[in-house]
Design a protein around this motif. Sequence first.
Motif, mmCIF file in Angstrom:
data_model
loop_
_atom_site.group_PDB
_atom_site.id
_atom_site.type_symbol
_atom_site.label_atom_id
_atom_site.label_comp_id
_atom_site.label_asym_id
_atom_site.label_seq_id
_atom_site.Cartn_x
_atom_site.Cartn_y
_atom_site.Cartn_z
ATOM 1 N N PRO A 398 25.779 64.975 10.739
ATOM 2 C CA PRO A 398 25.997 63.532 10.917
ATOM 3 C C PRO A 398 24.732 62.702 10.696
ATOM 4 O O PRO A 398 24.811 61.571 10.233
ATOM 5 C CB PRO A 398 26.501 63.433 12.355
ATOM 6 C CG PRO A 398 26.046 64.673 13.029
ATOM 7 C CD PRO A 398 26.010 65.737 11.976
ATOM 8 N N MET A 444 30.502 63.399 13.801
ATOM 9 C CA MET A 444 30.130 63.246 15.202
ATOM 10 C C MET A 444 31.268 63.692 16.125
ATOM 11 O O MET A 444 31.036 64.362 17.140
ATOM 12 C CB MET A 444 29.772 61.790 15.495
ATOM 13 C CG MET A 444 28.398 61.366 14.993
ATOM 14 S SD MET A 444 27.041 62.300 15.723
ATOM 15 C CE MET A 444 27.317 62.065 17.466
ATOM 16 N N ALA A 503 27.861 58.208 18.971
ATOM 17 C CA ALA A 503 26.870 59.256 19.180
ATOM 18 C C ALA A 503 26.431 59.405 20.628
ATOM 19 O O ALA A 503 25.977 60.481 21.033
ATOM 20 C CB ALA A 503 25.634 58.983 18.305
#
Length: 695
Positions: A398, A444, A503
Amino acid sequence: MTSYLQERTLRPGPSPDALGISSPGTPSQGVGPRANALSSRITSVLSASYSDLDIRDALETLDARGIKNNQETRRRLRLDVQKEVIQCNADIIKDFGQVAAQLRRIGVAIENLNRCCDDMRAHINASNRESAPVLEEASSLFNQKVQVETKAKLLDVFNSHFIISERDVMVLTSTSEPVNDEFFQVLTRVKKIHSDCQILLGSENQVLGLELLEQSSKQLNAAFQKLYRWIQREFKNLDLENPQINASIRRSIRVLAERPALFQSCLDAFAGARENILSESFYNALTGTGESQMKPIEFQAHDPLRYIGDMLAWAHSAAVSEKEALEVLFVSEGDEIARSIKLGLESEPWTREDGEESGQEAYDGRKALNELVSHDLKGVARLLRQRTEQVTQSHDDPVLVYKIANLVAFYRSTFKKLVGEDSEVLEILDELQDSAFRRFKANMQDHLVTVQSDLGAAPEDLSPPEFLTEALNMLKALLTSYDTSMATADDQDSSFQPVLTEALDPCLNACEKMYKSLTEPENDVFAINCLMQTRATLTPFTFTGDRITELGSRLNKHASNLVAYQHRYLLDESGLNTLIFALGEVADSKDSIAKIPTLPPFSPDSLVAISQKLDDFLPSALMDARENVKCLNNAQIAQDITEHAADKFCEDFEAVEEKILAVDEMQDGKREDEEEPCMRDLFPRTSGEIKVLLS
């Protein structure tokens, strides 16, 4: 005059009797009227002033003649003067006689002249009668000559202005003739003829104007068709890398703009050719084919970020070169192209777009240049999108995918300044950025699913779990990438908020679940450790201000929970909690305070026991309290929490001490046995001692 006055003065004047004036006592003797006239005369003479100018002039004249003042002279003076006057009149009459003789001679001469004039007038009238027809005929011929000469001049001027030679027609319309200065000179002249034909249409005879208008229109159409084909041929062989582009091409483009349809067609053909050329050049730069001496971009395909960066850099460099070269063609002439297009729209209103006002400027050089550059880069952008999407779809990291998205965003802002907001290149870059961000979110989510599946208990030392540390390291890389992407200051916070949501928030939610599974105070210690590490990761970056403020609020909440726990711990371990609980229902009135000794916790035995427990607790109170928060990674926060709890403990102790002192003060003098101990003796510790021991 002086001698005359002197003689007049020295000589005695006539007596009144001699003058006929009687004395006052003498009666008049029949001479009344004469005597009155003489008397008036004498009075007038005597009243005259010698300073009168007329008298002075008369006296000076007499003095000049040398006349003596005597009786003889006075008697002859009038006669002499009259004689002189008569003589002068005679002389004047004589002179007028001579004048009259001369006038008679002049009159005779005038009569002779009149007769001559009459004779001449008769002869002239006779001559006029004989020559009048000849003069009239000559005048008519002269007027006809002037008219013929004027018409001849007008014809010459008309021919020189409205008629072009066969040579000029060949230069203007023949494809074998070059497009040079002579062509543009003839074209300018024909346009002038076409414009001036409007004047002929306003005359009585409109046939000539219509014929010339039709002829000039055909010539202009043929000339613009020739110019259009010539420009297309030149565009095929045009070298934009040459800084000295032919000036005739720029002039031709400006002139062709007077025909908006041909001009736009020419631009479309040119844009299509440039799109193919740039696409081929980009493909050669990728693969290393062709005549390029540079290292192929695909050699860096093993490094995705550099690979995509090199492709974007090549596209940007090509866009800059293309814009600089095309700017020489379409913008360096100032507003001449715009004026030409406006003139063409006015002369050909049917070419105007729907809804476009006649007075509105239909051409913006800068905007047209940006659109042309954007159109030229469409092929390059398609290849770039295809290869970039291949890279993002083939990687699961990611961080790498997000760096690619930020790199695309950086070049998007650069292209926005270069080609404007409405460019098709920006639309492709937006699609690339959205695609990369979607891939980042997917990666993610996959990563977080793996983390949450292995979610266990909190570490024994209450430090942040390993998955949070990894997530924060990843987030730090994302923050650094975003910070270097030149996002505008106005939208940095809002632009990065989705990244934090993807995140960071899932990891914090997982920590929240661990927090709920822990007991007090380990849960708040664990939460503070996690939040402190998270805030330390976000603090160096200015665009995370909102999230830092949110984390600060949550930290304060957990710190308040620890302060409350430490405060309760100090109260429980010291035994002071029993006294405070008992005093909870005691008011500040004397009656209420008087009941305190009757409360079980304030009995002598209980009070002594609590005092002993307090003495045993105080030496190690702070050390024992700090053991409760020893797992806090930040020692300063642990110290602040404990000190704050100790301050609150001291405040509670002061309240208990005040009540004990109030009871002792009320019991002074009422105690039956003086040896009976007071409450202060049973509970001797003071608030000052407590503050010293807990400081």
